[in-house]
Scaffold this motif. Structure first.
Motif, short mmCIF file in Angstrom:
data_model
loop_
_atom_site.label_atom_id
_atom_site.label_comp_id
_atom_site.label_asym_id
_atom_site.label_seq_id
_atom_site.Cartn_x
_atom_site.Cartn_y
_atom_site.Cartn_z
N LEU A 11 9.13 9.23 -6.23
CA LEU A 11 8.07 8.98 -7.21
C LEU A 11 7.33 10.26 -7.56
CD1 LEU A 11 6.59 6.91 -8.91
CD2 LEU A 11 5.04 6.54 -6.99
N THR A 44 10.93 7.13 -0.90
CA THR A 44 10.39 6.53 -2.12
C THR A 44 9.21 7.36 -2.65
OG1 THR A 44 11.03 4.37 -1.28
CG2 THR A 44 9.46 4.39 -3.10
N ARG A 45 8.35 7.79 -1.72
CA ARG A 45 7.20 8.62 -2.12
C ARG A 45 7.67 9.94 -2.72
NH1 ARG A 45 3.32 8.62 3.03
NH2 ARG A 45 4.27 6.78 3.90
N ALA A 78 0.83 -1.19 0.00
CA ALA A 78 0.00 0.00 0.00
C ALA A 78 0.87 1.26 0.00
CB ALA A 78 -0.92 0.00 1.23
N TRP A 79 0.28 2.34 -0.45
CA TRP A 79 0.97 3.63 -0.52
C TRP A 79 1.52 4.03 0.86
CZ3 TRP A 79 2.99 7.00 -3.82
CH2 TRP A 79 3.17 8.32 -3.44
N SER A 80 0.75 3.76 1.86
CA SER A 80 1.16 4.15 3.22
C SER A 80 2.33 3.32 3.73
CB SER A 80 -0.02 4.04 4.19
OG SER A 80 -0.49 2.69 4.20
N ASP A 81 2.58 2.18 3.11
CA ASP A 81 3.70 1.33 3.52
C ASP A 81 5.02 1.80 2.93
OD1 ASP A 81 1.95 -0.21 4.96
OD2 ASP A 81 1.69 -1.70 3.35
N TRP A 82 4.99 2.67 1.92
CA TRP A 82 6.22 3.12 1.26
C TRP A 82 6.98 4.08 2.17
CZ3 TRP A 82 5.19 4.47 -4.56
CH2 TRP A 82 4.68 3.34 -5.22
#
Length: 162
Positions: free
Chosen positions: A14, A10-11, A2-6
């Motif tokens: 991206l 990394t976020r 999930a997005w929240s796990d990144w």
């Protein structure tokens, strides 16, 4: 995943990549548009040049017609005839130069067809004018005036309208 796990790095990476791709797309679109705008400006400049040269051409041709009229009025005065013939020679050189410029500028076949028609009308008008001047040189002003009314004025008007 999930997005929240990144991870934050990394976020951010991206997000930066997305912004860079968007920027590149906008840049590519701007360059493409700029190229088309430049082409339209070149075409517009060419049309403006042709119009300007054609307007000058018509103005000089009208002076030529006035010079012929003056020669017919003062045909019995050799000094005035010579004066107007010198002016006509200078005007003809100007029109020849304008004709060359227009020939280099025009591009489309429709413009070329119109230009060729104008050239033909010019040659016809010059032929009648030369015939008229020969009559003046020979001293036959009466026949020269008849020729002017019958052929020169109509050919000059047709040429100027083209």
């Amino acid at each position: 995943m999930a997005w929240s796990d990144w991870k934050v790095g990394t976020r951010l990476g991206l997000g930066f990549a997305v912004v860079m791709v968007g920027t590149l797309l906008v840049l590519a679109a701007a360059l493409w548009t700029n190229r088309h705008v430049e082409e339209h400006v070149r075409q517009s400049d060419a049309v403006t040049d042709v119009a300007f040269n054609a307007q000058q051409w018509a103005s000089i041709t009208q002076r030529q017609v006035a010079n012929v009229d003056a020669i017919l009025r003062f045909g019995d005065n050799p000094e005035l005839v010579a004066f107007f013939q010198e002016r006509m020679a200078a005007n003809r050189a100007q029109v020849d130069e304008l004709e060359k410029r227009v020939a280099q500028t025009i591009g489309r076949s429709q413009q070329q067809a119109v230009f060729e028609r104008v050239r033909e009308l010019r040659q016809a008008q010059l032929a009648v004018r030369n015939e008229l001047l020969e009559l003046v040189r020979a001293g036959d002003l009466a026949r020269a005036r008849e020729l002017r009314a019958a052929r020169y004025d109509p050919s000059a008007q047709t040429y100027l309208k083209a």
